[in-house]
Design a protein around this motif. Structure first.
Motif, short mmCIF file in Angstrom:
data_model
loop_
_atom_site.label_atom_id
_atom_site.label_comp_id
_atom_site.label_asym_id
_atom_site.label_seq_id
_atom_site.Cartn_x
_atom_site.Cartn_y
_atom_site.Cartn_z
N ASP A 164 128.54 8.56 16.00
CA ASP A 164 129.72 8.78 15.77
C ASP A 164 129.62 8.87 14.47
O ASP A 164 131.35 8.81 14.14
CB ASP A 164 130.63 7.67 16.51
N ASP A 356 131.92 16.34 22.54
CA ASP A 356 133.58 16.14 22.88
C ASP A 356 134.02 15.27 21.86
O ASP A 356 133.38 15.01 20.69
CB ASP A 356 134.45 15.42 24.27
N SER A 357 135.25 15.11 21.64
CA SER A 357 136.17 13.98 20.31
C SER A 357 135.61 12.61 20.56
O SER A 357 136.16 11.57 19.73
CB SER A 357 137.65 14.38 20.47
N GLU A 358 135.69 12.02 21.64
CA GLU A 358 135.35 10.60 22.07
C GLU A 358 134.00 10.38 21.61
O GLU A 358 132.89 10.70 22.06
CB GLU A 358 135.03 10.65 23.81
#
Length: 376
Positions: A164, A356-358
């Motif tokens: 991330d 995804d964005s998480e």
């Protein structure tokens, strides 16, 4: 809401800090205490035990530290009894945390595990402790889910926290100015480990390797948050080649042409940044003799385990020789061997990147609160 977190190493401290931030976004008034370091303290974490005081490496080395570790362990359990946390989140560090899980379970404190110990690699018998004492395991590698399901442990893959992280924003010229480097030269990063014992065993041979590679390269050594920079400086002062110390491992790796990296989380960090590298490692002879028969995998570097093949060369124990390492580094500076490794490291990154964005920490935080039936 009060949560006990136990993060016993530099990488665990990084993951713990991310988890605190993710939980606070959902429960702003949450309180956190337990085992951690400065990154977690900066977020208001109450450190009952400083992680650096109990982080040692090797079976032989642990024995001499047992009285101190046991004393700190009992102190943490007493704090848990007094503070009565709503949950405990344990991060890797199995020799300490699995014993802690048992004591917390006895006291009816829900236990979650974020970042699995490498049970699939060695000492698989500890799976029984996890099945008994851990409510749910949150894993950061896709292949770990099959291992835990096979052993009837509740498990959820949340992604890897390092995947991330954004690439460093600092420019090469700015990094050079901050760390007394020449931006026009080739830089080679040296990562000897995050614990003193690791540095003492790995760094001398890294310095010999640097001497063999010569003055036309420059060498940067990012100092782990768990280490005293002045202590590390005293060790590098023995080198005939100047070594620049940095406090930013990601920028050091990002701007280096090649890296020499001790086995551990740093191998994955290097792979995700995309810098070609050589993995090295040494432990004391007694630790090697006692520990090697227990290891169930034939590879050590995490990128190799994720890829399922050898994409990063590994030089462990007697194979860790300065001449061998310097020859391999030269091959990785330019040419087809470098190009192949760059492509392989991109494949590893693609396997761990979220769709995804998480973030991994956000997924874990949401799942932990859901497991406690707490709405954010």
């Amino acid at each position: 809401m009060r949560i006990l977190i136990s993060a016993g190493e530099a990488s665990g401290e990084l993951y713990g800090a991310g988890l605190i931030e993710a939980l606070r976004r959902r429960v702003p008034a949450a309180e956190f205490f337990g085992v951690g370091g400065q990154r977690m303290r900066d977020l208001g974490f109450d450190t009952v035990i400083d992680a650096h005081s109990i982080s040692v490496v090797g079976l032989a080395e642990v024995v001499s530290h047992l009285p101190k570790i046991y004393g700190e362990f009992k102190r943490l359990v007493r704090e848990a009894e007094q503070r009565k946390p709503d949950a405990a989140i344990l991060i890797d560090f199995p020799d300490f945390n699995l014993r802690l899980a048992r004591e917390l379970h006895k006291r009816k404190i829900p236990v979650f595990y974020y970042v699995s110990p490498q049970l699939w690699a060695w000492r698989q018998g500890r799976i029984n402790q996890i099945r008994k004492y851990v409510r749910k395991m949150f894993v950061i590698f896709p292949f770990e889910t099959d291992f835990y399901r096979k052993h009837n442990v509740a498990v959820e893959y949340v992604g890897h926290p390092l995947a991330d992280e954004a690439m460093p924003a600092i420019s090469r010229d700015a990094f050079a100015a901050e760390n007394h480097l020449d931006a026009s030269k080739i830089w080679i990063a040296l990562l000897p480990g995050s614990r003193r014992k690791e540095v003492m065993l790995n760094l001398p041979r890294m310095l010999e390797t640097a001497e063999q590679l010569g003055y036309h390269h420059q060498f940067v050594l990012p100092v782990a948050s768990s280490l005293d920079p002045e202590w590390v400086r005293s060790k590098t002062s023995q080198s005939k080649i100047p070594i620049s110390l940095s406090r930013d491992s990601r920028a050091s790796l990002f701007h280096s042409r090649v890296a020499i990296v001790a086995s551990g989380t740093a191998t994955l960090e290097t792979a995700l940044i995309g810098t070609p590298f050589v993995m090295v490692y040494r432990v004391s002879p007694p630790t090697w003799l006692l520990g090697r028969p227990l290891v169930k995998v034939d590879r050590f570097a995490m990128p190799n385990l994720i890829a399922g093949r050898d994409i990063v060369p590994e030089f462990v124990q007697s194979d860790f020789r300065p001449k061998t390492i310097s020859d391999k580094v030269r091959h990785l500076l330019d040419g087809p061997e470098r190009d192949h490794m760059v492509a392989d490291l991109k494949e590893v990154r693609a396997k761990l990147q979220s769709q995804d964005s998480e973030t991994a920490a956000e997924r874990a935080a949401a799942a932990i609160l859901d497991g406690l039936a707490i709405k954010s």
